[in-house]
Write an enzyme that holds these catalytic residues in place. Structure first.
Site, mmCIF file in Angstrom:
data_model
loop_
_atom_site.group_PDB
_atom_site.id
_atom_site.type_symbol
_atom_site.label_atom_id
_atom_site.label_comp_id
_atom_site.label_asym_id
_atom_site.label_seq_id
_atom_site.Cartn_x
_atom_site.Cartn_y
_atom_site.Cartn_z
ATOM 1 N N GLY A 31 0.981 -1.239 0.045
ATOM 2 C CA GLY A 31 -0.085 0.058 -0.115
ATOM 3 C C GLY A 31 0.913 1.176 0.014
ATOM 4 O O GLY A 31 1.950 1.067 0.337
ATOM 5 N N CYS A 55 5.084 -6.283 1.548
ATOM 6 C CA CYS A 55 5.593 -4.935 1.508
ATOM 7 C C CYS A 55 4.737 -4.348 2.899
ATOM 8 O O CYS A 55 5.144 -4.684 4.045
ATOM 9 C CB CYS A 55 5.338 -4.287 0.314
ATOM 10 S SG CYS A 55 6.076 -2.750 0.204
ATOM 11 N N TYR A 56 3.983 -3.508 2.581
ATOM 12 C CA TYR A 56 3.086 -2.923 3.637
ATOM 13 C C TYR A 56 2.293 -3.782 4.730
ATOM 14 O O TYR A 56 2.465 -3.682 5.571
ATOM 15 C CB TYR A 56 1.915 -1.876 2.974
ATOM 16 C CG TYR A 56 1.102 -1.126 4.142
ATOM 17 C CD1 TYR A 56 1.776 0.045 4.601
ATOM 18 C CD2 TYR A 56 -0.087 -1.560 4.616
ATOM 19 C CE1 TYR A 56 0.835 0.591 5.682
ATOM 20 C CE2 TYR A 56 -0.799 -0.978 5.559
ATOM 21 C CZ TYR A 56 -0.430 0.277 6.119
ATOM 22 O OH TYR A 56 -1.122 0.756 6.817
ATOM 23 N N HIS A 65 8.019 -7.817 -3.826
ATOM 24 C CA HIS A 65 6.849 -7.976 -4.319
ATOM 25 C C HIS A 65 6.970 -9.444 -5.299
ATOM 26 O O HIS A 65 7.431 -9.370 -6.310
ATOM 27 C CB HIS A 65 6.372 -7.027 -5.275
ATOM 28 C CG HIS A 65 6.004 -5.780 -4.566
ATOM 29 N ND1 HIS A 65 4.663 -5.755 -4.158
ATOM 30 C CD2 HIS A 65 6.713 -4.755 -4.320
ATOM 31 C CE1 HIS A 65 4.381 -4.366 -3.330
ATOM 32 N NE2 HIS A 65 5.722 -3.819 -3.531
ATOM 33 N N GLU A 115 4.722 -10.929 -6.612
ATOM 34 C CA GLU A 115 3.489 -11.123 -7.492
ATOM 35 C C GLU A 115 4.091 -10.158 -8.767
ATOM 36 O O GLU A 115 3.489 -10.453 -9.800
ATOM 37 C CB GLU A 115 2.187 -10.385 -7.062
ATOM 38 C CG GLU A 115 2.522 -8.899 -6.912
ATOM 39 C CD GLU A 115 3.039 -8.423 -5.617
ATOM 40 O OE1 GLU A 115 3.747 -9.167 -4.742
ATOM 41 O OE2 GLU A 115 2.783 -7.261 -5.012
ATOM 42 N N ASP A 175 -8.763 -7.222 -25.999
ATOM 43 C CA ASP A 175 -9.634 -7.209 -24.656
ATOM 44 C C ASP A 175 -10.972 -6.876 -25.148
ATOM 45 O O ASP A 175 -11.916 -7.709 -24.939
ATOM 46 C CB ASP A 175 -8.983 -5.830 -23.710
ATOM 47 C CG ASP A 175 -7.622 -6.007 -23.428
ATOM 48 O OD1 ASP A 175 -7.011 -7.112 -23.291
ATOM 49 O OD2 ASP A 175 -7.093 -5.002 -23.224
ATOM 50 N N LYS A 202 -4.208 -8.456 -18.818
ATOM 51 C CA LYS A 202 -4.022 -8.916 -20.139
ATOM 52 C C LYS A 202 -3.710 -10.236 -20.425
ATOM 53 O O LYS A 202 -4.070 -11.086 -21.128
ATOM 54 C CB LYS A 202 -2.910 -7.804 -20.581
ATOM 55 C CG LYS A 202 -2.783 -8.235 -22.125
ATOM 56 C CD LYS A 202 -3.714 -7.450 -23.115
ATOM 57 C CE LYS A 202 -3.356 -5.988 -23.330
ATOM 58 N NZ LYS A 202 -4.369 -5.599 -24.029
#
Ligand code: XMP
Length: 506
Positions: free
Chosen positions: A51, A78-79, A165, A167, A223, A362
């Site tokens: 965050g 992280c946060y 991170h 992710e 998309d 995506k």
């Protein structure tokens, strides 16, 4: 199922997306969802996202301490890690040198999250605070040269924290680390598949649209085409597609989009040429956010006019992705830029939105598109932003400046494709800055525009790295642009990753 608590980090939904990529269903929920509600949903694990705040700020988002008593494994990122440390009795402080981008981490324990990964690895960090002292019972499992506690664990109680991170794609072993959390700590099973995503989406669309008619704003990209296919599956002939040429497209693009659509689909398509209208509204406008809002509004007004010609059309289908949503700002996440189809929308609209891809990224959409049998060329088309060249012509958008950019971009695309690099790159494009520089051509002084080449690699647009294009390719591109595009006397290369840059310049 894994619940991700959203503390407003740019990558929060990406965490849920990576968990789904590991074929475990995952949802993002607000950080202040009551613990009782979380317990009732019976998650197999919980992840606390990053965050933008510091845990010591007065209004920083917090969690109820009971969250840690649910008996469910928890991973703080992280946060999220800092918050876990603080709630459980550790210490957090501001680091002297802020870390943004790739850091070298040294793993000190391979017993938990780092199982099966090397001692030294690269991880993506973006933080100003860090844990200074771990709570009782925790072990430090990784460090960097400047941050001694970059990861910690209390395996017995199922508590894990990483300051980096896992992710983002640019963390080398991110997926392995998440998988260790999912399959070892939480003991999940991998059962969430693309077919499930499609069935789920089709069911939700039917529920929302019922027997009404819908139009779909088609851009030519993967998309909106995937959104159209899903809606067509759900409501059949009640769908009409509308392609708006706003005059901000690339060389020959409108013709190519219309032709490709006709070849690959039997859904009716209306082609609207609105170039004059968009350019008139953009005249004299230089602020990027103002441009985005004008374009967002004009799109909607055009769609409303077209819907007016179709009996009972109440819905507008958009191929909005989660990355568009997060960058436009949410209750807990900062606004980076107003994507035309989210933050750029007008406040009052006649049509209700149908956005079947709003929770996806995506690369997930590409998997769905392939599963739906869409042609490879479309599945792997590089993304092109809805506001088109308007956000690549920096400053005022004029017909003349658009033409310079269009011609330079066509050269770049041609060379990228000839070099066989098109699919390897997330995006490759030219940017026209609002500056001039001095040059000398044919023994005479020139004072003309530079063109900036931007080429990046990425998997989901949330992070990106600048592409290391071969020098001989860059040389050909530079020579050809200067020789073939009047008004340009210099070519520069953008070598900024995201973060700290964004992919587009505006
Ligand atoms: P940035 O520049 O924020 O872009 O790193 C992330 C991705 O989103 C695309 N982009 C947009 N797409 N409408 C869109 O449909 C928009 O307003 C918009 N702005 C940026 C960009 O090309 C990149 O792929």
């Amino acid at each position: 199922m894994i619940l991700v608590l959203d503390f407003g980090g740019q990558y929060a939904q990406l965490i849920a997306r990576r968990v789904r990529e590991a074929r475990v269903y995952s949802e993002l929920i607000p950080y202040d969802t009551p613990v009782e509600e979380i317990r009732a949903r019976n998650p197999e694990g919980i992840i606390l996202s990053g965050g933008p705040c510091s845990v010591y700020e007065d209004d920083a988002p917090r969690v109820e301490p009971e969250l840690f008593d649910l008996g469910v494994p928890i991973l703080g990122i992280c946060y999220g890690m800092q918050l876990m440390a603080l709630v459980l009795g550790g210490e957090v402080g501001a680091v002297q040198i802020r870390e943004y981008g790739r850091s070298d981490i040294v793993v000190k324990s391979h017993d938990g999250l780092f199982a099966g990964t090397p001692d030294r690895q690269k991880a993506w960090t973006s933080h100003g605070d860090a844990v200074f002292a771990v709570p009782e019972g925790f072990e430090v499992t990784a460090e960097t040269p400047s941050v001694p506690i970059i990861a910690f664990e209390e395996r017995e109680k199922g508590r894990y924290g990483v300051q980096f991170h896992p992710e983002v794609r640019h963390t080398d072993y991110g997926l392995e680390i998440l998988k260790n959390f999912l399959f070892e700590a939480c003991e999940c099973r991998p059962e969430w598949t693309p077919v499930n995503i499609i069935n789920d989406a089709v069911e939700k669309i039917r529920e929302q649209v019922g027997g009404a008619r819908a139009i779909c704003g088609l851009s030519g990209g993967v998309d909106s085409a995937t959104a159209a296919m899903l809606v067509h599956r759900a409501i059949g002939d009640n769908l009409t597609c509308v392609f708006v040429d706003h005059g901000l497209l690339r060389h020959n693009e409108a013709e190519q989009v219309v032709e490709a659509f006709a070849q690959n689909s039997d859904v009716p398509l209306i082609h609207v040429n609105s170039s004059g209208r968009f350019l008139d509204k953009l005249a004299g406008v230089t602020d990027p956010e103002a441009k985005r809002k004008i374009i967002g509004e004009e799109f909607i007004r055009t769609f409303e006019e077209e819907a007016g010609n179709i009996d009972d059309a109440k819905f507008l289908v958009q191929g909005t992705l989660y990355s568009d949503v997060i960058e436009s700002g949410t209750r807990d996440a900062a606004r980076i830029k107003s994507h035309h189809n989210v933050g750029g929308l007008p406040e009052v609209m006649d049509l209700d939105l149908v956005e079947p891809l709003r929770n996806l990224f995506k690369d997930e959409v590409r998997v769905v598109a392939a599963e739906l049998g869409m042609p490879e060329q479309l599945v792997w088309r590089q993304p092109f932003p809805g506001p088109g060249l308007a956000i690549r012509v920096i400053g005022e958008v004029t017909a003349e400046r658009l033409e310079i950019l269009r011609r330079a971009d066509a050269v770049l695309q041609d060379e990228i494709r000839s070099a066989g690099l098109y699919r390897e790159l997330w995006q490759s494009f030219a940017v026209l800055p609002a500056i001039h520089s001095v040059g000398v051509m044919g023994d005479a002084r020139t004072y003309a525009y530079p063109i900036v080449i931007r080429a990046v690699t990425s998997d989901d647009a949330m992070t990106a790295d600048w592409a290391r294009l071969p020098y001989d390719l860059l040389e050909r591109v530079s020579n050809r642009i200067i020789n073939e595009v009047p008004g340009v006397n210099r070519v520069a290369l953008d070598i900024t990753s995201k973060p700290p840059g964004t992919i587009e310049w505006e």
